[in-house]
Design an enzyme around this catalytic site. Structure first.
Site, PDB file in Angstrom:
ATOM      1  N   ARG A  13       0.843  -1.195   0.000  1.00  0.00           N
ATOM      2  CA  ARG A  13       0.000   0.000   0.000  1.00  0.00           C
ATOM      3  C   ARG A  13       0.879   1.246   0.000  1.00  0.00           C
ATOM      4  O   ARG A  13       1.006   1.926  -1.003  1.00  0.00           O
ATOM      5  CB  ARG A  13      -0.967  -0.034   1.186  1.00  0.00           C
ATOM      6  CG  ARG A  13      -2.198   0.891   1.019  1.00  0.00           C
ATOM      7  CD  ARG A  13      -1.892   2.341   1.364  1.00  0.00           C
ATOM      8  NE  ARG A  13      -1.391   2.491   2.714  1.00  0.00           N
ATOM      9  CZ  ARG A  13      -0.872   3.628   3.171  1.00  0.00           C
ATOM     10  NH1 ARG A  13      -0.798   4.694   2.398  1.00  0.00           N
ATOM     11  NH2 ARG A  13      -0.389   3.694   4.403  1.00  0.00           N
ATOM     12  N   ASP A  14       1.519   1.564   1.116  1.00  0.00           N
ATOM     13  CA  ASP A  14       2.394   2.742   1.156  1.00  0.00           C
ATOM     14  C   ASP A  14       3.557   2.573   0.188  1.00  0.00           C
ATOM     15  O   ASP A  14       4.040   3.534  -0.416  1.00  0.00           O
ATOM     16  CB  ASP A  14       2.912   2.957   2.576  1.00  0.00           C
ATOM     17  CG  ASP A  14       3.246   4.413   2.862  1.00  0.00           C
ATOM     18  OD1 ASP A  14       3.363   5.196   1.908  1.00  0.00           O
ATOM     19  OD2 ASP A  14       3.394   4.763   4.043  1.00  0.00           O
ATOM     20  N   SER A 168       3.819  10.954   8.563  1.00  0.00           N
ATOM     21  CA  SER A 168       3.842  10.823   7.110  1.00  0.00           C
ATOM     22  C   SER A 168       5.010  11.546   6.449  1.00  0.00           C
ATOM     23  O   SER A 168       5.416  11.200   5.342  1.00  0.00           O
ATOM     24  CB  SER A 168       2.531  11.354   6.522  1.00  0.00           C
ATOM     25  OG  SER A 168       1.431  10.919   7.270  1.00  0.00           O
ATOM     26  N   TYR A 288       4.836  15.781   3.067  1.00  0.00           N
ATOM     27  CA  TYR A 288       4.337  14.418   2.868  1.00  0.00           C
ATOM     28  C   TYR A 288       5.156  13.711   1.790  1.00  0.00           C
ATOM     29  O   TYR A 288       5.491  14.294   0.755  1.00  0.00           O
ATOM     30  CB  TYR A 288       2.863  14.498   2.450  1.00  0.00           C
ATOM     31  CG  TYR A 288       2.105  13.200   2.503  1.00  0.00           C
ATOM     32  CD1 TYR A 288       2.051  12.438   3.661  1.00  0.00           C
ATOM     33  CD2 TYR A 288       1.399  12.747   1.392  1.00  0.00           C
ATOM     34  CE1 TYR A 288       1.331  11.261   3.713  1.00  0.00           C
ATOM     35  CE2 TYR A 288       0.673  11.568   1.429  1.00  0.00           C
ATOM     36  CZ  TYR A 288       0.648  10.831   2.596  1.00  0.00           C
ATOM     37  OH  TYR A 288      -0.068   9.661   2.640  1.00  0.00           O
TER      38      TYR A 288
END
Length: 347
Positions: A13-14, A168, A288
């Protein structure tokens, strides 16, 4: 720390950010099977920006979206909890329901660290669907510990069973993480778990994760070879090695994770996931990690410094979802560089 840690892998995912959301279905299947065999408690799958994130703004997926990835993982995962992420405003409750139909059994509802209220209905629906439900407070360095704890309490009141302190931008030091976890522990019910999601832009992701566990965190995010936005997440194999040395229970096979990191994940990288001047700039200025790849592309297009773009994004306090505004920065910097006054000063 006698309780077994809940290890949540976020490679699929990330990690999507690091390869511009271009996982092939066969990559997902192979990596998910390896993680499942290695004993991680949860495998998170989906677009880096969550359900429905596949778009021109956030980066299109070559397979058309999250469901093909989720279905591929569901085909091979026999033990781990299949998980995904939803950012309210990008994904919808219908997207959540579709993910459940394809095999998801847990979800994390992610918001900016000051906007927990927009997740209330999504958290409530996730609990109604029987999902293991977590809140996920992104960019947690952008607010102080007491305010972050109040935001966590909003998610808890909506039904979240765990709330993650998500760094993040990779800007938090160990003191910053310790203070935030303590604030959440003091504010939340004892039954509500706390999670750590550390990024490596200052090179502190494993240290921050260790400090968080020492302060009572039970769920730990990490990824194989650290695959993730910017300089990546806490490298899973490195954290597990450190956890072994601490004598912590986690249920994972360290050597199997080492092999998966080197044999399956590193070959997919088209840019090294490492601390360098660009990713260090993310952590230093609090930007981010998803801003890295578009900033690099704009820097090449306009003959600019990626670092200058990221530093200016930090000065403007940009947040996730504003990556398209990097173009404004690029045009401003280009105009400044091309102005007669600047030209005269450099002569």
């Amino acid at each position: 720390m006698n309780e077994q840690l809940f290890i949540q892998d976020v490679t699929l995912r990330d990690g999507s950010h690091a390869i511009r959301h271009r996982f092939r279905v066969e990559d997902v299947r192979t990596i998910a099977a390896a993680l499942d065999a290695a004993g991680v408690a949860s495998i998170e799958v989906g677009h880096g920006d969550g359900l429905a994130g596949s778009s021109l703004n956030f980066g299109p997926s070559p397979v058309g979206g999250d469901l093909a990835w989720i279905a591929a993982a569901a085909d091979v995962v026999t033990r781990a909890r299949l998980t995904t992420v939803l950012l309210p405003g990008i994904g919808t409750i219908d997207d959540m329901k579709a993910a459940v139909d394809h095999g998801v059994r847990a979800i994390r509802l992610a918001t900016h660290c000051t906007e927990a209220d927009i997740s209330r209905q999504h958290i409530a629906k996730a609990r109604e669907l029987g999902l293991d439900t977590s809140g996920f407070l992104m960019m947690s360095a952008r607010t102080d510990p007491a305010d972050l704890a109040e935001q966590a309490a909003v998610m808890e009141a909506a039904g979240a069973q765990c709330v993650f302190v998500a760094d993040s931008s990779g800007q938090l030091t160990m003191t910053g993480y310790r203070d935030r976890v303590r604030a959440l522990r003091d504010r939340l019910d004892a039954a509500t778990e706390i999670g750590v999601h550390a990024h490596h832009n200052l090179g502190l992701s494993v240290a921050n994760s260790i400090v968080a566990v020492e302060e009572g965190v039970t769920r730990v995010d990490a990824s194989l070879a650290g695959l993730g936005a910017g300089a990546g997440n806490a490298p899973l194999e490195a954290f597990i090695a450190a956890a072994d040395l601490q004598g912590w229970k986690h249920g994972c096979d360290l050597f199997a994770l080492m092999d998966a990191a080197d044999d399956l994940v590193r070959p997919l990288m088209d840019r090294p996931v490492q601390v360098d001047r660009e990713t260090l700039s993310l952590g230093y200025t609090g930007v981010y990690g998803s801003f890295l790849r578009p900033a690099e592309q704009l820097a090449r297009t306009y003959g600019l410094s990626t670092r200058d773009l990221l530093v200016e994004a930090g000065r403007r306090q940009m947040v996730a979802g504003q990556e398209d505004m990097l173009l404004d920065i690029a045009l401003d910097l280009r105009a400044r560089t091309d102005s007669p006054a600047d030209t005269a000063r450099t002569m």
